[in-house]
Write a protein that holds these residues in place. Structure first.
Motif, PDB file in Angstrom:
ATOM      1  N   THR A  53      27.587  28.110  38.388  1.00 35.19           N
ATOM      2  CA  THR A  53      27.222  26.696  38.218  1.00 35.19           C
ATOM      3  C   THR A  53      28.458  25.800  38.173  1.00 35.19           C
ATOM      4  N   LEU A  54      29.525  26.281  37.534  1.00 33.45           N
ATOM      5  CA  LEU A  54      30.760  25.500  37.414  1.00 33.45           C
ATOM      6  C   LEU A  54      31.530  25.413  38.730  1.00 33.45           C
ATOM      7  N   SER A  55      31.295  26.367  39.617  1.00 31.04           N
ATOM      8  CA  SER A  55      32.030  26.382  40.882  1.00 31.04           C
ATOM      9  C   SER A  55      31.507  25.301  41.823  1.00 31.04           C
ATOM     10  N   GLY A  56      32.367  24.938  42.784  1.00 31.09           N
ATOM     11  CA  GLY A  56      31.935  23.955  43.761  1.00 31.09           C
ATOM     12  C   GLY A  56      31.085  24.560  44.857  1.00 31.09           C
ATOM     13  N   SER A  57      31.505  25.717  45.361  1.00 28.32           N
ATOM     14  CA  SER A  57      30.779  26.322  46.483  1.00 28.32           C
ATOM     15  C   SER A  57      30.421  27.790  46.280  1.00 28.32           C
ATOM     16  N   GLY A  58      30.878  28.392  45.170  1.00 24.91           N
ATOM     17  CA  GLY A  58      30.466  29.761  44.919  1.00 24.91           C
ATOM     18  C   GLY A  58      31.539  30.632  44.296  1.00 24.91           C
ATOM     19  N   ILE A  59      31.300  31.932  44.310  1.00 22.04           N
ATOM     20  CA  ILE A  59      32.155  32.914  43.641  1.00 22.04           C
ATOM     21  C   ILE A  59      32.678  33.928  44.657  1.00 22.04           C
ATOM     22  N   ASP A  60      33.960  34.271  44.519  1.00 25.46           N
ATOM     23  CA  ASP A  60      34.559  35.353  45.285  1.00 25.46           C
ATOM     24  C   ASP A  60      34.821  36.509  44.329  1.00 25.46           C
ATOM     25  N   LEU A  61      34.247  37.673  44.619  1.00 30.26           N
ATOM     26  CA  LEU A  61      34.376  38.840  43.747  1.00 30.26           C
ATOM     27  C   LEU A  61      35.465  39.779  44.258  1.00 30.26           C
ATOM     28  N   ARG A  62      36.302  40.245  43.325  1.00 29.10           N
ATOM     29  CA  ARG A  62      37.293  41.285  43.624  1.00 29.10           C
ATOM     30  C   ARG A  62      36.915  42.497  42.775  1.00 29.10           C
ATOM     31  N   LEU A  63      36.475  43.552  43.451  1.00 32.12           N
ATOM     32  CA  LEU A  63      35.896  44.705  42.767  1.00 32.12           C
ATOM     33  C   LEU A  63      36.708  45.984  42.997  1.00 32.12           C
ATOM     34  N   ASP A  64      37.982  45.836  43.315  1.00 28.12           N
ATOM     35  CA  ASP A  64      38.822  47.003  43.589  1.00 28.12           C
ATOM     36  C   ASP A  64      38.898  47.943  42.389  1.00 28.12           C
ATOM     37  N   ALA A  65      38.871  47.378  41.181  1.00 26.99           N
ATOM     38  CA  ALA A  65      39.056  48.181  39.972  1.00 26.99           C
ATOM     39  C   ALA A  65      37.743  48.710  39.411  1.00 26.99           C
ATOM     40  N   VAL A  66      36.638  48.551  40.143  1.00 30.97           N
ATOM     41  CA  VAL A  66      35.346  49.100  39.709  1.00 30.97           C
ATOM     42  C   VAL A  66      35.289  50.559  40.157  1.00 30.97           C
TER      43      VAL A  66
ATOM     44  N   LEU B 147      22.937  41.410  43.265  1.00 33.55           N
ATOM     45  CA  LEU B 147      21.864  40.787  44.037  1.00 33.55           C
ATOM     46  C   LEU B 147      21.228  39.631  43.271  1.00 33.55           C
ATOM     47  N   ASP B 148      21.077  39.783  41.959  1.00 37.08           N
ATOM     48  CA  ASP B 148      20.549  38.689  41.140  1.00 37.08           C
ATOM     49  C   ASP B 148      21.477  37.474  41.220  1.00 37.08           C
ATOM     50  N   LEU B 149      22.781  37.743  41.172  1.00 38.25           N
ATOM     51  CA  LEU B 149      23.751  36.653  41.283  1.00 38.25           C
ATOM     52  C   LEU B 149      23.647  35.991  42.652  1.00 38.25           C
ATOM     53  N   ARG B 150      23.435  36.801  43.687  1.00 41.07           N
ATOM     54  CA  ARG B 150      23.303  36.258  45.047  1.00 41.07           C
ATOM     55  C   ARG B 150      22.057  35.387  45.156  1.00 41.07           C
ATOM     56  N   LEU B 151      20.967  35.790  44.536  1.00 35.56           N
ATOM     57  CA  LEU B 151      19.752  34.972  44.544  1.00 35.56           C
ATOM     58  C   LEU B 151      19.988  33.629  43.875  1.00 35.56           C
ATOM     59  N   ARG B 152      20.685  33.649  42.732  1.00 37.82           N
ATOM     60  CA  ARG B 152      20.982  32.391  42.045  1.00 37.82           C
ATOM     61  C   ARG B 152      21.849  31.493  42.928  1.00 37.82           C
TER      62      ARG B 152
ATOM     63  N   ASP C 196      22.516  26.628  46.593  1.00 44.52           N
ATOM     64  CA  ASP C 196      23.158  26.313  47.864  1.00 44.52           C
ATOM     65  C   ASP C 196      24.641  26.692  47.840  1.00 44.52           C
ATOM     66  N   LYS C 197      24.921  27.863  47.277  1.00 49.52           N
ATOM     67  CA  LYS C 197      26.292  28.364  47.202  1.00 49.52           C
ATOM     68  C   LYS C 197      26.324  29.785  47.739  1.00 49.52           C
ATOM     69  N   THR C 198      27.500  30.402  47.725  1.00 52.08           N
ATOM     70  CA  THR C 198      27.627  31.762  48.237  1.00 52.08           C
ATOM     71  C   THR C 198      28.355  32.645  47.229  1.00 52.08           C
ATOM     72  N   VAL C 199      28.093  33.939  47.332  1.00 50.18           N
ATOM     73  CA  VAL C 199      28.815  34.955  46.574  1.00 50.18           C
ATOM     74  C   VAL C 199      29.365  35.952  47.583  1.00 50.18           C
ATOM     75  N   THR C 200      30.680  36.126  47.617  1.00 51.93           N
ATOM     76  CA  THR C 200      31.287  37.051  48.561  1.00 51.93           C
ATOM     77  C   THR C 200      32.034  38.152  47.817  1.00 51.93           C
ATOM     78  N   VAL C 201      32.086  39.312  48.427  1.00 50.27           N
ATOM     79  CA  VAL C 201      32.923  40.407  47.919  1.00 50.27           C
ATOM     80  C   VAL C 201      34.187  40.390  48.761  1.00 50.27           C
ATOM     81  N   ARG C 202      35.272  39.893  48.180  1.00 50.10           N
ATOM     82  CA  ARG C 202      36.531  39.763  48.903  1.00 50.10           C
ATOM     83  C   ARG C 202      37.229  41.105  49.076  1.00 50.10           C
ATOM     84  N   SER C 203      37.114  41.961  48.089  1.00 50.14           N
ATOM     85  CA  SER C 203      37.737  43.274  48.159  1.00 50.14           C
ATOM     86  C   SER C 203      36.995  44.212  47.215  1.00 50.14           C
ATOM     87  N   CYS C 204      36.997  45.501  47.556  1.00 50.92           N
ATOM     88  CA  CYS C 204      36.309  46.473  46.713  1.00 50.92           C
ATOM     89  C   CYS C 204      36.832  47.872  46.992  1.00 50.92           C
ATOM     90  N   GLY C 205      36.559  48.776  46.069  1.00 48.11           N
ATOM     91  CA  GLY C 205      36.965  50.157  46.201  1.00 48.11           C
ATOM     92  C   GLY C 205      35.890  50.992  46.871  1.00 48.11           C
TER      93      GLY C 205
END
Length: 229
Positions: A37-50, A62-67, A72-81
């Motif tokens: 909600t605080l973001s302007g256009s969405g969230i970028d996730l870095r999940l390398d350490a998961v 997926l729940d976050l993506r639905l929200r 009218d925003k996006t959620v992207t996975v920028r990097s992951c393990g």
């Protein structure tokens, strides 16, 4: 348990996650919703350490993506393990979190010339929602199959997940199809011989040596398994 680090980045917010994304990761959703909600256009996730992610963790994403769609925003996975990569590939949800141009940055008609989405845009959105719903619908079956493996072989949640993933890969079977077949064995169904062999081998390589089946090629012993023979 998962922890987060939050860093603003222009009109987006970068969230770095450490730990494991499992059933306990649901507690992160309220905070993630606030960040979105605080973001302007969405969230970028870095999940390398998961280090571990199961279907409960995916459901949190997926729940976050639905929200985000609602806002009218996006959620992207920028990097992951490897754990996240494998899960996204097996469930066919990778593209839902691919890098996208935020809706606010997209070229829009002039204010006095509003227009509906083009046919391609509408079709893409429908396809995305369909994939999202399908992924969420398969989660209960996968979690149930993992529970069957845990109860049958005394495996930890992580080990049971590993057995499912390894068997899926070695038999070239979609994860949710394999889970459905495994759940059906409780109702009297049977697994094919190749699947039985790969499942037994996966259990044998995951369980401690003292508990491993003595003949992996023939499948686990009857007293240690559901009716899969």
């Amino acid at each position: 348990m998962a922890t987060m680090d939050v860093v603003p980045n222009g009109d987006r917010i970068t969230v770095t996650v450490w730990g494991e994304l499992d059933l306990g990761s649901r507690r992160l959703l309220p905070e993630l919703h606030d960040i979105l909600t605080l973001s302007g256009s969405g969230i970028d996730l870095r999940l390398d350490a998961v280090g571990f992610c199961d279907c409960s963790g995916l459901n949190t994403l997926l729940d976050l993506r639905l929200r985000a769609l609602d806002e009218d925003k996006t959620v992207t996975v920028r990097s992951c393990g490897p754990a996240i990569e494998r899960l996204l590939d097996l469930t066919g949800t990778r593209e839902l979190f691919a890098t996208q141009v935020p809706h606010q940055d997209a070229v829009r008609p002039a204010a006095d010339e509003p227009g509906p989405p083009t046919g391609d845009e509408d079709q893409d959105l429908r396809a995305e929602v369909t994939q999202l719903r399908r992924a969420m619908q398969t989660r209960p079956t996968i979690d149930l199959a993992r529970g069957i493996l845990m109860a049958s072989f005394g495996l930890s949640p992580e080990a049971a997940w590993s057995v499912l993933v390894r068997t899926s890969q070695n038999t070239n079977t979609k994860l949710h199809h394999l889970a459905g077949d495994l759940v059906d064995t409780v109702r009297g169904g049977t697994l094919s011989e190749p699947v039985q062999q790969q499942l037994a081998a996966a259990v044998a390589s995951t369980a401690p040596r003292s508990e491993a089946p003595t003949s992996p090629a023939k499948g686990p012993s009857p007293e240690a398994q559901p009716d899969i023979t």
